[in-house]
Design an enzyme around this catalytic site. Structure first.
Site, mmCIF file in Angstrom:
data_model
loop_
_atom_site.group_PDB
_atom_site.id
_atom_site.type_symbol
_atom_site.label_atom_id
_atom_site.label_comp_id
_atom_site.label_asym_id
_atom_site.label_seq_id
_atom_site.Cartn_x
_atom_site.Cartn_y
_atom_site.Cartn_z
ATOM 1 N N HIS A 97 -11.132 -1.714 -4.702
ATOM 2 C CA HIS A 97 -11.886 -1.016 -3.320
ATOM 3 C C HIS A 97 -11.914 0.401 -3.113
ATOM 4 C CE1 HIS A 97 -7.515 -1.359 -2.548
ATOM 5 N NE2 HIS A 97 -7.782 -0.450 -1.367
ATOM 6 N N ASP A 146 0.852 -1.142 -0.074
ATOM 7 C CA ASP A 146 -0.030 -0.195 0.153
ATOM 8 C C ASP A 146 0.866 1.276 -0.107
ATOM 9 O OD1 ASP A 146 -2.747 1.119 0.405
ATOM 10 O OD2 ASP A 146 -1.854 1.887 2.337
ATOM 11 N N GLU A 181 1.078 -0.338 -5.194
ATOM 12 C CA GLU A 181 0.409 0.353 -5.395
ATOM 13 C C GLU A 181 1.047 1.832 -5.431
ATOM 14 O OE1 GLU A 181 -3.576 2.761 -3.518
ATOM 15 O OE2 GLU A 181 -1.885 2.414 -2.357
#
Length: 553
Positions: free
Chosen positions: A309, A201, A243
């Site tokens: 998401h 992340d 990401e």
């Protein structure tokens, strides 16, 4: 080498434990519920399952506020349940990826509680502090409009702490060698329990310099190489999927020019231009994005996706392009988020039109890279705009027309299921679509099988072919003397195109991978294709002997 680079031709399925399948009737999905559904995922044809955060967390940011990196939240099960899940996945040929959230922690994490309570705590330097509020404290927010600052005063510590995200997510000082060592320890722990890699992340923030004096963060790319070296040492075929929503000119800095940094990255540039193409019927910007992101090391791979998401981020588009996408897919301000993205699922964005949904997914699976699909998109699930922010697209999986969509025996799921309207579970669910040969679920299974039969897309080089029609994207892939051609009409009108595919041996035959409608060249030496509105074609270039030749590779 091909086995070590399994991610080059994977099909990744992303899900959140809490909304997938509840096994014990408490209204929250869990590991045992997911384990029971592994046969469904294997039957669908996916090859890897990516889990969003499931560690102990206050849950203020859907688990991305981790309070213990070595745990399973009791709502989802135990570490034993997790090991049982990874073993069950492996027995079905499925790999497991998990989220690695290490840019920040929850403010309830024992590390932060220790750091704030004692200036001499060993964890004090694990976070980023300032005695005075930095002058740039009101800039650089990830969630503008919701966040007011990136520096918050803590009364216990008597200092300001830095947080790129919400104030309850203090940033770790990732440049601290002790923090880096802890990140490696976390990765090693989960690898030992059966995972094959991590979706890391917020990578640009992890490697960016932090501090009160930092006005423009500098990326510390050497950190990525250390992460990769550790993984290669612990388990040679484990990966990091980054990401990193960055510009194409920095892609190679993240991959490493020798392929020694990140194994995979999400291709946000292609994603945003893909939605502009779907909104406008103009494939031009998407072609430019594909060319701009084409350079990458041989061992590196893009992860391509439609929805995930988070909101559909449109921040890289020009203002006029962004407004075009808003007008097509999120015209109501309530559908938008921060005027930068759209908080909807794909199917309702496309008005439930299966032609357009199939076009979008056919396009996704034929783009250079590894496709990542979101749970429920294989049946065309909808969204619930009554839920706040990104939760609108995070509703429970719709398994059947039983109460609560077969997701739980509880009459109070922790996130409400979609019960009404055309996307409600009485009409739209897995059980109903399984028995319908024309359903989106069965079509998706066939698409995944077709993608597996075209390894050129994952392994090969590609060329964008000239079609003469702005709405048409034609990609030709070549690998080991084999070639695949994918053609998509993004427009609402039928068009006819002519492709010049002639080589030294003349014009090849095109073998349709979806039907028996094979195509030979016309007298002019070109292949003429009539494409209906939102049509797509997949061809193998050059003959029916491919399967025989492939056995030699």
């Amino acid at each position: 080498m091909i086995n070590d680079l399994w991610y080059k031709n994977a099909v990744i399925y992303n899900l959140a434990l809490g909304t997938f399948m509840d096994s014990d009737g408490d209204g929250v999905g869990d590991l045992r519920g997911l384990t029971r559904r592994l046969d469904y995922l294997a039957g669908l044809g996916v090859t890897a399952v990516w889990l969003q955060p499931f560690q102990i967390s206050p849950g203020r940011d859907d688990g991305y506020d981790v309070a213990d990196h070595y745990s399973v939240d009791p709502r989802y099960g135990t570490l034993g349940d997790f090991v049982e899940f990874t073993h069950a996945a492996k027995s079905r040929g499925l790999r497991v990826l998990i989220d690695l959230v290490v840019n920040h922690t929850s403010d309830q994490h024992p590390w932060f509680q220790s750091a704030r309570s004692d200036p001499n705590s060993p964890y004090r330097d694990w976070y980023v502090w300032s005695k005075k509020k930095p002058p740039n404290a009101n800039t650089g927010m990830v969630f503008p409009g919701v966040q007011k600052t990136t520096w918050t005063y803590d009364k216990v510590a008597r200092a300001y702490y830095f947080h790129r995200f919400y104030e309850f997510q203090p940033d770790l000082d990732t440049a601290n060698p002790e923090v880096q060592a802890e990140i490696l320890k976390i990765m090693g722990f989960w690898i030992q329990l059966g995972v094959s890699g991590f979706r890391m992340d917020a990578v640009p923030f992890i490697i960016g310099t932090k501090g009160a004096e930092v006005t423009k963060p500098t990326e510390q790319f050497g950190m990525l190489r250390r992460f990769r070296e550790f993984l290669q040492w612990r388990q040679g075929d484990s990966i990091i999927l980054a990401e990193a929503n960055v510009l194409p000119e920095t892609d190679l800095d993240y991959f490493g020019r020798d392929g020694d940094r990140m194994h995979m990255m999400f291709n946000f540039q292609v994603n945003q231009n893909l939605f502009y193409g779907l909104a406008s019927g103009d494939a031009g910007p998407l072609k430019e994005a594909l060319q701009a992101t084409k350079p990458r090391p041989a061992t590196a791979q893009w992860a391509v996706f439609l929805r995930n998401h988070d909101e559909l981020d449109l921040g890289r588009l020009e203002e006029s392009e962004r407004e075009r996408v808003f007008a097509a897919f999120g015209p109501d301000p309530d559908m938008q988020l921060y005027h930068r993205g759209i908080r909807r699922r794909l199917a309702p964005m496309l008005d439930g039109d299966q032609r357009r949904i199939e076009l979008a997914y056919s396009l996704l699976f034929s783009l250079p890279g590894t496709p990542v699909i979101r749970y429920g998109d294989e049946i065309g699930m909808g969204d619930d705009l009554r839920l706040p922010e990104r939760n609108a697209a995070r509703t429970p999986m719709q398994w059947s027309d039983e109460p609560q969509a077969g997701f739980t025996k509880s009459d109070r799921p922790h996130v409400p299921v979609i019960a009404e309207g055309p996307f409600g579970y009485p009409h739209l669910n897995v059980a109903a679509q399984r028995g319908d040969p024309a359903s989106l679920l069965n079509w998706t299974e066939r698409l995944i099988r077709m993608r597996k039969e075209a390894p050129e897309i994952g392994w090969g080089d590609f060329d964008v072919l000239e079609t003469g029609e702005p709405a048409v994207l034609a990609l030709r892939y070549s690998w080991r003397n084999n070639a695949v051609l994918a053609v998509h009409n993004l427009g609402a009108k039928p068009v006819e195109i002519a492709l010049d595919l002639a080589g030294p041996e003349g014009a090849p035959q095109l073998i349709d991978l979806r039907s028996a409608k094979h195509l030979s060249a016309h007298e002019d030496g070109r292949h003429h294709l009539l494409l209906e509105a939102y049509a797509y074609r997949w061809y193998r270039v050059g003959g029916l002997d491919y399967l025989l030749r492939r056995s030699d590779t």
